[in-house]
Design an enzyme around this catalytic site. Structure first.
Site, mmCIF file in Angstrom:
data_model
loop_
_atom_site.group_PDB
_atom_site.id
_atom_site.type_symbol
_atom_site.label_atom_id
_atom_site.label_comp_id
_atom_site.label_asym_id
_atom_site.label_seq_id
_atom_site.Cartn_x
_atom_site.Cartn_y
_atom_site.Cartn_z
ATOM 1 N N LYS A 68 -3.741 -9.876 -1.318
ATOM 2 C CA LYS A 68 -2.831 -9.676 -2.451
ATOM 3 C C LYS A 68 -1.513 -10.446 -2.287
ATOM 4 O O LYS A 68 -0.917 -10.882 -3.265
ATOM 5 C CB LYS A 68 -2.570 -8.184 -2.701
ATOM 6 C CG LYS A 68 -1.654 -7.495 -1.700
ATOM 7 C CD LYS A 68 -0.399 -6.959 -2.336
ATOM 8 C CE LYS A 68 0.561 -6.300 -1.385
ATOM 9 N NZ LYS A 68 0.390 -6.206 0.020
ATOM 10 N N LYS A 110 2.021 -11.854 4.951
ATOM 11 C CA LYS A 110 3.198 -11.864 4.059
ATOM 12 C C LYS A 110 4.042 -13.110 4.321
ATOM 13 O O LYS A 110 4.501 -13.777 3.387
ATOM 14 C CB LYS A 110 4.034 -10.595 4.261
ATOM 15 C CG LYS A 110 3.250 -9.340 3.898
ATOM 16 C CD LYS A 110 4.089 -8.096 3.996
ATOM 17 C CE LYS A 110 3.208 -6.858 3.988
ATOM 18 N NZ LYS A 110 2.266 -6.791 2.862
ATOM 19 N N GLY A 167 0.809 -1.218 0.000
ATOM 20 C CA GLY A 167 0.000 0.000 0.000
ATOM 21 C C GLY A 167 0.840 1.265 0.000
ATOM 22 O O GLY A 167 0.445 2.278 -0.590
ATOM 23 N N ASN A 168 2.022 1.202 0.629
ATOM 24 C CA ASN A 168 2.878 2.399 0.705
ATOM 25 C C ASN A 168 3.462 2.797 -0.646
ATOM 26 O O ASN A 168 4.028 3.860 -0.788
ATOM 27 C CB ASN A 168 3.994 2.203 1.750
ATOM 28 C CG ASN A 168 4.988 1.130 1.335
ATOM 29 O OD1 ASN A 168 4.616 0.097 0.784
ATOM 30 N ND2 ASN A 168 6.256 1.379 1.578
ATOM 31 N N LYS A 208 -13.204 -9.627 6.275
ATOM 32 C CA LYS A 208 -12.397 -8.521 5.757
ATOM 33 C C LYS A 208 -13.259 -7.251 5.656
ATOM 34 O O LYS A 208 -14.199 -7.190 4.861
ATOM 35 C CB LYS A 208 -11.868 -8.925 4.371
ATOM 36 C CG LYS A 208 -10.982 -7.909 3.729
ATOM 37 C CD LYS A 208 -9.561 -8.006 4.211
ATOM 38 C CE LYS A 208 -8.744 -6.894 3.572
ATOM 39 N NZ LYS A 208 -7.498 -6.618 4.256
#
Ligand code: ADP
Ligand code: MG
Length: 313
Positions: free
Chosen positions: A214, A276, A11-12, A129
Site C-alpha cells: 500500500k 515506507k 493498519g493502526n 507475501k
C-alpha cells in the site's frame, strides 16, 4: 492555490489492538483517524486518503474457507475490492460526520481502484507475501497440489499461503480520481495498495492473485496526481536510525541520498519502516517534492512543518 496531500493511513488506523477487531471496533478507530484527516481539510488541504487491508483480507479469506462446503470461495482480487468498499464506507461515514460537526460542506467518496502490474514482474517468480490463515503441513500439501498455491512454513507457526507482491505500474482510475479532487471531493483510493490487474494480449484487464504494497501504490498515486506532499501516517511520530537501540536517533529531515544510505545500512525494518522509506524514495525519484512520515495525532503539526520526518530531494 489549495495544496494536495496524499495521506496513506496504516493498519493502526483501523485495528488498535488484537482484542478489538470487530467491525464496530474498526469503525471507532476509523473515526479517530478521520478526525485528524478532517483537521487537515479544515486547515485548507485537499486530501486523498489511502489505506492498508491486510487483516481485513485475512478475515474474508478465513470466512470463505470456513464456508466452502456451502458457498463459493472468494478470489483474492475480489477480497481486495470487498475491503476497499467496506473500509471506504467506514471512512466516508466517519468523514461525513466530522464535516457535519465542523459545518463543512465537503463530501468524501471512495474509488474502487485497480492498479496495473507487469505480468513479467520478477515478484511473480518468487511469491513472498503471506496471506490468510495458518494450516497443517498435510492441508498445505493439498493446496499446493490441487490449487497450485505457493506455501511456506512460517517459523514453527504452521504453513501459510504466499502470493507475489509486484511493483505498481499505473493507477487505472487515475483520471477519475483527479476529476474528483478538482471538484473538491475528499477521495479515498488505492485501498490495500489497489486491486492488482494485468493486461492480456488483447489489452483487457485481468484480476490477479497478488497483493501490492500500500505504501508503494500510494506513492505512485501521489506522483500520478502531482500531490504536493506524500504523507505516511503510521504508529510513530518520526523515523529513527538505530531504532530501538541505545544510540537511537529520531530524524527531522532526510535527503534522498541520506535515505538511500540509511536504507542500505539496514536502519529500516524490512516488513515495516523499510517499504515506507522506499515508497518515499520512489516518490522523490519520480519528481515528488516532499514526503513526511508521522502518526495520526501529529498529522496537522507535521504538515505545518513542526514534526514528523521529512524526506526531500
Ligand atoms: P503500518 O501498519 O502503518 O503500515 P508498520 O507496522 O508496517 O505500520 O510500520 C510502522 C512501524 O515500523 C512503526 O510502528 C515502528 O515500530 C517500526 N519501525 C521499524 N523501523 C523503524 C525506524 N527505523 N524508525 C521508526 N519506526 C520503525
Ligand atoms: Mg505495514
Amino acid at each position: 492555490m489549495t495544496q494536495l496531500a496524499v495521506v496513506a493511513v496504516g493498519g493502526n488506523s483501523l485495528i488498535k489492538d488484537e482484542k478489538r477487531k470487530s467491525v464496530q471496533d474498526q469503525y471507532d478507530a476509523a473515526c479517530a483517524s478521520m478526525h485528524h484527516i478532517a483537521d487537515l481539510i479544515q486547515a485548507g488541504w485537499n486530501v486523498v486518503v489511502t489505506h492498508g487491508n491486510g487483516p481485513q483480507v485475512g478475515f474474508i479469506l478465513r470466512r470463505s474457507e470456513l464456508s466452502r462446503h456451502e458457498l463459493h470461495e472468494v478470489p483474492l482480487d475480489s477480497c481486495g475490492a470487498d475491503t476497499q468498499g467496506a473500509i471506504g464506507y467506514m471512512f466516508q461515514k466517519a468523514l461525513h460526520n466530522e464535516f457535519k460537526t465542523r459545518g463543512l460542506s465537503n463530501q468524501a467518496v471512495t474509488v474502487v481502484t485497480q492498479v496495473l502490474v507487469d505480468q513479467n514482474d520478477p515478484a511473480f517468480q518468487k511469491p513472498s507475501k503471506p496471506i490468510g490463515s495458518f494450516m497443517s503441513e498435510a492441508d498445505a500439501r493439498v493446496k499446493i497440489e490441487k490449487e497450485h498455491w505457493a506455501m511456506v512454513e512460517d517459523a514453527g507457526r504452521g504453513w501459510r499461503r504466499v502470493v507475489a507482491s509486484p511493483k505498481p505500474q499505473a493507477i487505472v482510475e487515475r483520471d477519475a480520481i483527479e476529476h474528483l479532487i478538482k471538484h473538491n471531493f475528499t477521495v479515498i483510493a488505492v485501498g490495500g495498495g489497489g486491486i492488482p490487474v494485468v493486461r492480456n494480449e488483447r489489452g483487457d484487464l485481468i484480476g490477479t492473485e497478488a497483493v501490492i504494497d500500500k505504501d508503494y501504490a500510494s506513492a505512485l498515486l501521489a506522483n500520478s496526481i502531482r500531490a504536493d506532499v506524500f504523507v505516511i501516517s503510521t504508529a510513530v511520530e518520526k523515523v529513527a536510525i538505530n531504532y530501538n537501540k541505545p544510540d537511537q536517533q529520531w530524524l527531522d529531515r532526510l535527503t534522498l541520498a541520506d535515505a538511500k544510505r540509511y536504507q542500505a545500512e539496514g536502519h529500516f525494518h524490512k516488513g515495516s519502516m523499510g517499504p515506507k522509506i522506499e515508497a518515499c524514495i520512489s516518490f522523490l525519484e519520480r519528481g515528488g517534492q516532499s514526503a513526511v512520515i508521522s502518526n495520526p495525532e501529529n498529522l496537522g503539526r507535521a504538515l505545518k512543518g513542526e514534526t514528523g520526518t521529512w524526506l526531500v530531494p
